[in-house]
Design an enzyme around this catalytic site. Structure first.
Site, PDB file in Angstrom:
ATOM      1  CD  GLN A 129      56.634  31.247   1.780  1.00  0.00           C
ATOM      2  OE1 GLN A 129      55.652  31.853   1.571  1.00  0.00           O
ATOM      3  NE2 GLN A 129      56.930  30.172   2.230  1.00  0.00           N
ATOM      4  NE  ARG A 130      61.616  32.454   9.218  1.00  0.00           N
ATOM      5  CZ  ARG A 130      61.273  31.516  10.338  1.00  0.00           C
ATOM      6  NH1 ARG A 130      60.263  31.208  10.599  1.00  0.00           N
ATOM      7  NH2 ARG A 130      62.276  30.842  10.973  1.00  0.00           N
TER       8      ARG A 130
ATOM      9  N   GLY B  15      54.695  35.793  19.761  1.00  0.00           N
ATOM     10  CA  GLY B  15      55.174  35.568  21.039  1.00  0.00           C
ATOM     11  C   GLY B  15      56.120  36.342  22.020  1.00  0.00           C
TER      12      GLY B  15
ATOM     13  CG  ASP C 270      53.246  34.488   9.111  1.00  0.00           C
ATOM     14  OD1 ASP C 270      53.782  34.090   8.184  1.00  0.00           O
ATOM     15  OD2 ASP C 270      53.378  33.713  10.325  1.00  0.00           O
TER      16      ASP C 270
ATOM     17  CD  GLU D  52      53.074  27.570   7.470  1.00  0.00           C
ATOM     18  OE1 GLU D  52      53.793  26.631   7.547  1.00  0.00           O
ATOM     19  OE2 GLU D  52      53.258  28.551   7.906  1.00  0.00           O
TER      20      GLU D  52
ATOM     21  CB  THR E 134      55.670  38.343  11.901  1.00  0.00           C
ATOM     22  OG1 THR E 134      54.947  37.275  10.959  1.00  0.00           O
ATOM     23  CG2 THR E 134      54.366  39.229  11.844  1.00  0.00           C
TER      24      THR E 134
ATOM     25  CG  HIS F  67      62.234  27.984   6.831  1.00  0.00           C
ATOM     26  ND1 HIS F  67      61.474  26.741   6.875  1.00  0.00           N
ATOM     27  CD2 HIS F  67      61.956  28.378   8.333  1.00  0.00           C
ATOM     28  CE1 HIS F  67      60.962  26.542   8.120  1.00  0.00           C
ATOM     29  NE2 HIS F  67      61.232  27.277   8.845  1.00  0.00           N
TER      30      HIS F  67
END
Ligand code: F6P
Length: 341
Positions: free
Chosen positions: A274-275, A104, A127, A222, A125, A272
């Protein structure tokens, strides 16, 4: 030169390492002034920024999150701001902007750049779904956290002869699940790129127990989807920014497995975790390199470009190349993982 830096979108371990690196390179090598724009593009729109001198970035290398804050901006508001790019840049006193973010943010960075604001982007990210770069910082940390979780779940699952279904982040791509599943030795790996048949998963688990194995671990992204015509499952709705929301697949799958075989089956949603927290050494190094090269890109006038890792080298690639499509898990990477399931 006056360089603005902002972090936008979901946070990710390594953001502070980029900010620190930008400040060091810009101030000590180029004698630039660095301005930290608060809360991503929202801060740019609202004129919220503060000077970032060397003192301001002392001790932040190892810190998770972002000292600048991050926020999401509704599409309409962003489009409006793009039309006003020059005035917004003047209001916070910057000649160029380094925007650190995911898909984004890169799309917004491209729009601002096309509107005449000199922008260089740095991809981030957990991801790892940004195309045009081999990897993004944050991903290694997320995989490390997820792998440790799988390792820990294995011992407790074995003690109680249970199935553990670990739901990991990854809405449209399964990189975290693929890598953590491989590194943790999961028995099932379910990713959005490969719709799954719940019966096949249940049979795999059943067969493991029938061979005398004492537990099973299923790693599920997810955003993983059941194959058409199999289990009916609908992912969430949409959030305030029009993005599809996810969640629930881990719990649903654990329930299906428990019904199929006479074993306890528990969902674990890592979310979260993971972040959050400190980035791994690998992510700190990549983030620091990206920051250094982003400043160089500004001084070379490589606006509209993004730092990208290609092999071991950092390149500048057009932001447009990075946002054209998501980087999904290709067939050959799945084949390698499947061989050890
Ligand atoms: O894009 C990164 C990511 O961590 C996804 O894996 C996850 O689905 C999403 O962000 C969650 O973001 P938030 O809860 O901040 O909206």
């Amino acid at each position: 030169m006056r360089i603005g830096v902002l972090t936008s979108g979901g946070d990710c371990p390594g953001l502070n390492a980029v900010i620190r690196s930008v400040v060091h390179r810009a101030v000590t090598e180029h004698e630039d002034t660095v301005v930290g724009v608060e809360d991503g593009f929202l801060g740019l729109i609202e004129g919220r920024a503060r000077p970032l001198a060397l003192d301001a970035v002392t001790g932040i290398l190892t810190r998770g999150g972002t000292i600048l804050g991050s926020a999401r901006v509704a599409r309409d508001r962003m489009h409006e701001a793009v039309g006003d790019a020059g005035r917004l840049a003047d209001a916070v006193g910057i000649d160029a902007l380094i925007a650190i973010g995911g898909e984004g943010t890169l799309t917004a960075a491209r729009m601002f750049s096309e509107a005449g604001l000199p922008v260089v982007a740095v991809p981030k990210t957990i991801d790892n779904d940004i195309d045009a770069t081999d990897v993004t910082f944050g991903h290694n940390t997320a995989v490390t956290v997820a792998t440790e979780a799988i390792d820990r779940l294995k011992t407790t699952a074995e003690s109680h002869q249970r199935v553990m279904v670990v739901e990991l982040m990854g809405r449209h791509t399964g990189w975290i699940t693929l890598h953590a599943g491989m590194a943790g030795g999961a028995h099932g790996i379910l990713i959005p790129e490969r719709p799954f048949d719940v019966e096949t998963v249940c049979c795999m688990v059943e067969e493991r127990f029938s061979r005398g194995k004492k537990f099973a671990i299923v790693a599920v992204a997810e955003g993983a989807q059941p194959a058409p015509g199999t289990m009916r499952f609908a992912h969430g709705g949409t959030d305030a920014f029009g993005h599809q929301t996810f969640g629930g697949i881990g719990s649903r799958l654990a329930g299906e497995i428990a019904q199929w075989i006479d074993k306890e089956s528990k969902p674990v949603i890592l979310g979260h975790i993971q972040r959050g927290g400190t980035p791994t050494a690998q992510d700190r190094v990549l983030a620091t390199r990206f920051g250094w090269h982003a400043v160089e890109a500004v001084h070379k006038g490589a606006y509209g470009h993004m730092t990208a890792l290609r092999g071991t080298e950092i390149h500048f690639v057009p932001i447009a190349d990075a946002v054209a499509q998501l980087k999904t898990v290709p067939e050959d990477r799945w084949t390698e993982a499947e061989a050890v399931l």
